[in-house]
Design a protein around this motif. Structure first.
Motif, PDB file in Angstrom:
ATOM      1  N   SER A  41      12.758 118.113   5.799  1.00  0.00           N
ATOM      2  CA  SER A  41      11.797 117.014   5.878  1.00  0.00           C
ATOM      3  C   SER A  41      10.384 117.513   5.635  1.00  0.00           C
ATOM      4  O   SER A  41      10.065 118.688   5.812  1.00  0.00           O
ATOM      5  N   GLN A  45       7.015 112.756   0.108  1.00  0.00           N
ATOM      6  CA  GLN A  45       8.283 112.611  -0.606  1.00  0.00           C
ATOM      7  C   GLN A  45       8.414 113.622  -1.738  1.00  0.00           C
ATOM      8  O   GLN A  45       9.501 114.158  -1.975  1.00  0.00           O
ATOM      9  N   ASP A  49      11.598 116.087  -2.335  1.00  0.00           N
ATOM     10  CA  ASP A  49      12.393 116.094  -3.568  1.00  0.00           C
ATOM     11  C   ASP A  49      12.459 117.485  -4.183  1.00  0.00           C
ATOM     12  O   ASP A  49      13.522 117.932  -4.625  1.00  0.00           O
ATOM     13  N   THR A  65      14.364 113.926   3.804  1.00  0.00           N
ATOM     14  CA  THR A  65      13.661 112.666   4.003  1.00  0.00           C
ATOM     15  C   THR A  65      12.232 112.955   4.438  1.00  0.00           C
ATOM     16  O   THR A  65      11.933 114.050   4.931  1.00  0.00           O
ATOM     17  N   THR A  66      11.365 111.976   4.266  1.00  0.00           N
ATOM     18  CA  THR A  66      10.010 112.121   4.777  1.00  0.00           C
ATOM     19  C   THR A  66      10.019 111.988   6.294  1.00  0.00           C
ATOM     20  O   THR A  66      10.822 111.252   6.860  1.00  0.00           O
TER      21      THR A  66
END
Length: 257
Positions: A41, A45, A49, A65-66
């Motif tokens: 995390s 974003q 990625d 995930t953020t």
């Protein structure tokens, strides 16, 4: 093709905060290389990625995930993603930290103090509290906080940050006592100076590097890989009889800077 350094963490699911760069990424990569399924995390974003792509390119089992650890909904999202994708949570590594100010502890203004403690201490406490239902479902697990050698030897330029990292040492001990009956081990990593963006002030210029290295007997800065190796041990069954402890990984560094 997935290449595993070992199978110590096969079948385990790890959630790691602030894990798309630096120490957090080193931890995520090592845990995944030892067989864990990993949730990474970051607040951005784009960072998520990029990290997921790099880790998956190695054949590692990772999703991301953020997450802004000061936000309850983001913390919840981490654990929900781990459960929906991988079936649960076995390991929490609380690594997220901030330091918006430099200077002595009593020079820190109130707003910076609040931000430091909200992210570095309160969020770590809440993550540990909120992961418990998931660990109880697994009949046990591992919680690992990331502190700093500054928690033992406060650095004048990192005054308030140092105090926040000292607080994590106490949180580790108190939580370990409470959770021992639940088969949950709580331990802590205290890195020294690690070659990351966060430590650039101490590692970028020749003068700063020379001064910092003079306090490190092994005469080199730590790497995210060094930190990942220690966390992998603490997350594994090899550390089942260790709880409430902090391992300093600092190349022998004990002196104040």
């Amino acid at each position: 093709m997935r290449f595993l350094l070992s199978s110590r963490l096969l079948g385990k699911v790890a959630v790691i905060t602030a894990s798309t760069d630096g120490i957090g990424y080193g931890i995520a990569e090592r845990l995944a290389k030892e067989g864990a399924k990993v949730v990474v995390s970051s607040r951005k974003q784009k960072n998520v990625d990029t990290a997921v792509e790099k880790l998956k390119a190695q054949g590692l089992n990772v999703v991301g995930t953020t997450c802004h650890v000061a936000k309850k909904e983001d913390r919840s999202k981490l654990f929900q993603l781990a459960e929906s994708t991988f079936g649960g949570v076995d390991i929490l590594v609380s690594n997220a930290a901030t330091n918006p100010t430099m200077g002595g502890v009593l020079d820190c203004d109130e707003s910076a103090w609040d931000k430091i403690f909200e992210t570095n201490v309160k969020a770590s406490y809440l993550l540990a509290k909120e992961v418990l239902p998931y660990l109880h479902k697994r009949k046990g697990g591992k919680i690992i906080f990331v502190s700093s050698i500054a928690g033992y030897n406060p650095m004048n330029l990192l005054g308030a940050y140092s105090v926040s990292k000292t607080a994590l040492l106490g949180l580790t001990k108190a939580a370990a006592v409470q959770l021992a009956k639940d088969n949950i081990n709580v331990n802590c990593l205290a890195p020294g100076i690690v070659q990351t963006k966060f430590a650039e002030a101490l590692t970028s210029s020749e003068f700063a590097r020379t001064e910092a290295l003079s306090h490190i007997p092994l005469n080199r800065f730590g790497t995210p890989t060094d930190m990942g190796a220690t966390v992998a041990f603490l997350a594994s069954d090899d550390a089942n009889y260790i709880t409430g402890e902090t391992i300093i990984v600092a190349g022998g560094m004990t002196s104040k800077l």
